[in-house]
Scaffold this motif. Structure first.
Motif, PDB file in Angstrom:
ATOM      1  N   LEU A 197       0.824  -1.209   0.000  1.00  0.00           N
ATOM      2  CA  LEU A 197       0.000   0.000   0.000  1.00  0.00           C
ATOM      3  C   LEU A 197       0.858   1.260   0.000  1.00  0.00           C
ATOM      4  N   THR A 198       1.989   1.191   0.677  1.00  0.00           N
ATOM      5  CA  THR A 198       2.847   2.372   0.762  1.00  0.00           C
ATOM      6  C   THR A 198       3.546   2.638  -0.573  1.00  0.00           C
ATOM      7  N   ALA A 199       3.728   1.622  -1.363  1.00  0.00           N
ATOM      8  CA  ALA A 199       4.353   1.819  -2.672  1.00  0.00           C
ATOM      9  C   ALA A 199       3.451   1.196  -3.724  1.00  0.00           C
ATOM     10  N   LEU A 200       2.318   1.861  -3.929  1.00  0.00           N
ATOM     11  CA  LEU A 200       1.282   1.314  -4.799  1.00  0.00           C
ATOM     12  C   LEU A 200       1.749   1.258  -6.252  1.00  0.00           C
ATOM     13  N   ARG A 201       1.489   0.125  -6.879  1.00  0.00           N
ATOM     14  CA  ARG A 201       1.845  -0.029  -8.291  1.00  0.00           C
ATOM     15  C   ARG A 201       0.581  -0.199  -9.115  1.00  0.00           C
ATOM     16  N   SER A 202       0.675   0.160 -10.375  1.00  0.00           N
ATOM     17  CA  SER A 202      -0.442  -0.174 -11.258  1.00  0.00           C
ATOM     18  C   SER A 202       0.120  -0.716 -12.568  1.00  0.00           C
ATOM     19  N   TYR A 203      -0.711  -1.455 -13.257  1.00  0.00           N
ATOM     20  CA  TYR A 203      -0.284  -2.153 -14.470  1.00  0.00           C
ATOM     21  C   TYR A 203      -1.280  -1.879 -15.593  1.00  0.00           C
ATOM     22  N   ARG A 204      -0.748  -1.610 -16.768  1.00  0.00           N
ATOM     23  CA  ARG A 204      -1.612  -1.337 -17.912  1.00  0.00           C
ATOM     24  C   ARG A 204      -2.022  -2.656 -18.584  1.00  0.00           C
TER      25      ARG A 204
END
Ligand code: ADP
Ligand code: MG
Length: 376
Positions: A197-204
């Motif tokens: 949560l502290t280093a949230l990632r997202s992916y396309r």
């Protein structure tokens, strides 16, 4: 709970596969102290096989004379059950082999199937040795129920069979990155969730799916869809004697999905396709699922517009299964019967039933009640 008269006339014969390194590494001790007395009381016979390496259970299940056993019991996490299910499906006689009842005793750190079976049986949500004794009690009663299995196909044409989940993004990141906190047992998921949560990632990527509702409306027409794999399979496999399980809802991965499917292209924080009620002992993720053979895949996805606060609320509420009562912005839940996931990049983590697979396009469809699991 007292000894229970066994429904079978002759004593049940179980093959118990136990991973000594599952969870915090106490599975064998727990089996001896908690499970053996209950099996003895129930007059069940068992053969215990302690696995020595990954994939040993998978190979063993492929070669076994299954008539020797009334059920295959797995004492580990979901990973060892994944080996058993895939081992059964890889047999030439898979169609009958997959009907052999399986049973789960929680001995891992990811005990989603055990938590789900415990829930279907009407027990309260518990973890640890209480979950274990509940599941041992369910095993002693010995009632098999239909188990849904999702047939997955990867872009390299690999077939994978799943009884639980496909995860991409947040959920699989937590699962795999928290492996190093394995010694903490179940707490590894809470710690892992916090860190991620502290280093949230997202992916396309792109998600496509066939909603469960429109699938039931379209039941009569699916076989008429041009280019459906029914025709593809039969023309390309004329000389293959062993029949394969046909995925009548899917078209090949290199073709566009059928026009009545839905497609979302976005930046995703989490994508999860779940068949059972629980994603873990304290993750009541799909509270609408009441049994192991309902025939739906519950697709959840959150786009990158979801806030951290929403994600924290989501995971806190999920423990009690109340997360869908209030709408969480940018989180979608839809019951589906087939889906396709196409990540734009291959850098993320994808898991099937908690086991890592290559992060690349994958699709799957449900086969309602294909397997059997001791439940209720
Ligand atoms: P957990 O929930 O603790 O991760 P799993 O049942 O998911 O437990 O098992 C984790 C992994 O360990 C699986 O990939 C499984 O194939 C593998 N495995 C099974 N037996 C052994 C063994 N004897 N040594 C090492 N790994 C094993
Ligand atoms: Mg696991």
């Amino acid at each position: 709970e007292q000894g229970h008269p066994h429904p079978l006339l002759s004593p049940a014969r179980y093959l118990v596969l136990l991973n000594p390194f599952g969870g915090t590494g106490k599975a064998l001790t727990l089996f001896e102290t908690h499970v053996i007395p209950m099996l003895t009381e129930a007059n069940a016979h068992f053969t215990l096989l302690v696995t020595e390496r990954p994939n040993q259970a998978r190979e063993l299940v492929q070669e076994q004379d299954l008539s020797t056993w009334d059920a295959i019991v797995v004492m580990s996490g979901d990973g060892l059950m994944f080996e058993v299910i895939n081992g059964l499906m890889e047999r030439p006689d898979w169609a009958t082999a997959i009907k052999k009842p399986v049973s789960i005793l929680p001995g891992g750190s990811g005990n989603a199937l055990a938590a789900s079976i415990n829930h279907y049986s009407g027990h309260q949500q518990v973890k640890g040795t209480k979950l274990l004794t509940n599941c041992a009690f369910i095993l002693c009663k010995g009632h098999p129920a239909p188990l849904d299995i999702v047939s997955l196909t990867t872009s390299s044409q690999q077939r994978i069979f799943s009884f639980l989940s496909l995860a991409w993004g947040f959920v699989s990141d937590v699962d795999i990155e928290s492996e190093k906190y394995r010694f903490m047992g179940y707490a590894r998921f809470s710690i892992g969730t916090f860190i991620r949560l502290t280093a949230l990632r997202s992916y396309r990527g792109r998600i496509s799916y066939l909603p469960a509702i429109s699938a039931s409306e379209n039941k009569d027409t699916t076989s008429n869809i041009p280019g459906s794999p029914n025709s593809v399979n039969s023309s390309s496999s004329d000389n293959i004697k062993t029949q394969v399980l046909e995925d009548s809802l899917l078209v090949p991965l290199d073709q566009p999905v059928p026009s009545h499917w839905h497609t979302v292209e976005d930046q995703f924080v989490l994508v999860l396709a779940l068949c059972q009620s629980h994603l873990g002992a304290e993750h009541f993720t799909a509270p609408m699922v009441e049994g192991p053979g309902e025939g739906n895949i519950h697709l959840f996805y959150a786009t990158s517009r979801i806030s951290r606060i929403s994600l924290i609320k989501l995971f806190i509420a999920m423990e009690k299964g109340t997360h869908l009562d209030e709408e969480i912005p940018h989180l979608t839940h839809v019951p589906v019967v087939a889906f396709r996931i196409e990540p734009s990049e291959s850098t993320g983590i994808m898991t099937v039933d908690g086991e890592v697979i290559q992060c690349s396009p994958i699709q799957g469809q449900i086969h309602q009640g294909l397997g059997r699991v001791i439940s209720m």
